[in-house]
Design a protein around this motif. Sequence first.
Motif: not given
Lengths: 461, 461
Positions: A98-107, A132-149
Amino acid sequence: MEEMKDRERERESSQVNNEFLLEALKTENLDQFRTEFLEMHPYDQAQFYTSLSDEFRSVIYTYLSPEEMADLFENIEIDEEDYESLLAEMNPSYAADMLSHMYADDAADVLNEINDEQAVSYLTIMDDEAASEIQELLNYEESTAGSIMTTEFIAIEANETARSAMQILKREAPDAETIYYVFVTDQDKKLLGVLSLRTLIIADEDALIGDLMDDRVVSVPVSEDQEEVARKIRDYNFLAVPVVDFQNHLLGIITVDDIIDVMDEEASDDYSKLAGISDLDHVDKSPFSAAKKRLPWLVILLFLGLLTASLIGRFEETLSQKAILAVFIPLIGGMAGNTGTQALAVAVRGIATGELEQESKWKLVLREAGTGLIIGLTCGIAIIFIVYFWQKDLMLGLLVGISIFITLIVATLAGSIVPLLMHKMKIDPAVASGPFITTINDLISILIYFGLATLLMGYLL
Amino acid sequence: MEEMKDRERERESSQVNNEFLLEALKTENLDQFRTEFLEMHPYDQAQFYTSLSDEFRSVIYTYLSPEEMADLFENIEIDEEDYESLLAEMNPSYAADMLSHMYADDAADVLNEINDEQAVSYLTIMDDEAASEIQELLNYEESTAGSIMTTEFIAIEANETARSAMQILKREAPDAETIYYVFVTDQDKKLLGVLSLRTLIIADEDALIGDLMDDRVVSVPVSEDQEEVARKIRDYNFLAVPVVDFQNHLLGIITVDDIIDVMDEEASDDYSKLAGISDLDHVDKSPFSAAKKRLPWLVILLFLGLLTASLIGRFEETLSQKAILAVFIPLIGGMAGNTGTQALAVAVRGIATGELEQESKWKLVLREAGTGLIIGLTCGIAIIFIVYFWQKDLMLGLLVGISIFITLIVATLAGSIVPLLMHKMKIDPAVASGPFITTINDLISILIYFGLATLLMGYLL
């Protein structure tokens, strides 16, 4: 009145629907459930799903594919701490799928809320690309553009034609989070421009994307604060903005629906801080969780209050000489707290909306001094007359009136200077809550009032 | 740190640009100005325009066509009262022409802010079609769906094919506010469904619109409150919602960018009311306008404070018997005010987000009673020990502690019941501001504290 009826009708019709679905679950009528359920908007699906007992939810997991569940899960609105238990209800491979089918930012948002171990285990069983797509987003600091893109966007190279761009769009439409903006890059994936689907649709089919695009594209750096991103989307009326690294490589996009959530979150955050509550995301379910959020501030304020008490204690002699002085303590303290809260709100809001960035901070302080002067004069003079006519004691009236006058000026200044200083020291100024400034101003007002009273005691007796 | 640099760089580059434009205006270089200016995003154009002196603005009116000016004017961000003077600077026929080129909803917003006579005169010189569209929007009550909707949308009948729909779309794209949703109607203009451009693009060209569309369309009645519309767009992640009359005729649409403005406005409104300021839209330019917004509440609170003072006056005898009692007045009053504000914020926010609609109001009150009990116990017991060790007076400690205990429960309840009652009486609960509830709770706390002290006086002496 009519509006109320409309809303009720709506609620009723959705209730009928929910009962129908519940009946289908109870009678284990898979086909009936799926036909009706999959017709619903994912938000309504999510509302129905979260209203169920875990027993029925476990039936749903067998009725819906992980992909169908993903749609629903993207639209869920629950307390952050509840994600963990929902995921734990599912079979781990079902959850990962299920998580892999969600948009990466939501997952990534969901994984951010659960414990690290569990998150890692889902990422391990998930297919590699999604992980790997999700992993990448997890690396960004909370509340930054990277974390919500989101990384599911459509990028096209500048040398394509409108026709081929349209074909790419049709192909990628099912996966992309928005197809209404196409981002144009060079061969190194550097952002060159943006093209709206609107422009693309009315363009000549042979036109080059590089000629059609708008090259004055507004982008945000990946480390940008999400509030700043929200401001840009709001000001420019964008449906999405591109996110770039420091070399202008296109990393992702942020869509307007994510920004609406950010705005909601930030507004709620400012509001709850002004009220002195640590977090006000949802109405609490138990008095214990509510008390836990409110006590931290209250305990700090309790000690500040004791400081005020010990300050008055120092003036016990003054007080015993003229007991009537005690009568005006809450009035003066209250007025100081109220003006302070008002000035605070203006400063915090001005900082949050960025309006204060554009002008000198000292101009604000000067203006607040002026405002305090006007307010202080008005209330001070009024009080002199009222106290004089009430207590028939001109000196007492003068004492209370002058105290109010000075107090209101100082309180207004404190209300505006404290958040400005905090902003300068890179502390979120919203932390200086209403209750905090109220209590500080209480202290100041007592000092002014009793100080003045002690000085003037000769005339007061 | 890096973020700061980015922002500065951005500001610098826009400053260079602004200086270039200013230079072009000064040297009356029309071509240079237009080339540069028309390349800019309308929001940046508006920012530049409002930063100018009226002398330069009057040059701009001769450099830009009314249509070009309309783009800019839609993106302007100024205080409501400033629209009148900006329009007055323009030649009346230029202003009317500009208004007719704006989206009807934006033009209606502007006309709502200026005096009626002036508005009518613009509508009279404007071309009839535009005038009647704007006129229609002006008829809707403020803050309803009707007042913020636009009538420039794309509606297609259900019996068209995807191909012909695409042609209609291309033709109407330049005028419509959004082309990303197509609304499907029957011959009587009744709303049947909605179709996203995404679906249309990937659809077979011969497919019928009626088959492609989603017939479970979420619409809002024209009299719906704008906050409710915002909630729907947020929950369902829509880019636009259709607005219908009671017979389901499609009247207009509301797009997400308008909703962002509504959300901003409502959040700012709730925030400023919590702080006890009548209006906090922009940082004030003069201390007088700031004082005007803050004084109304302060004067009301002044009189409530006098009530508290006269209440203490009634306990003068108690006070003169034991002067140390005065020391704890601000502590008890302050704690009451702070818990009250917290409870108030929870209730107001819960009502605003609609969360409280879904559950019984009494459940909230019960929960708040529980929260008050926990908070009261914690703070009350702490105070008993602190006062005992500080003043070496167990009875005084018990008196203050028990007063805090009772006060916090009552204050928490007051903070939640007052907004609920106001909501029931159809008054905006946000009007019960923090300062208001603080002052009310001040009064209650004094009554409890001195009442208890008078009762226990025998043991205190």
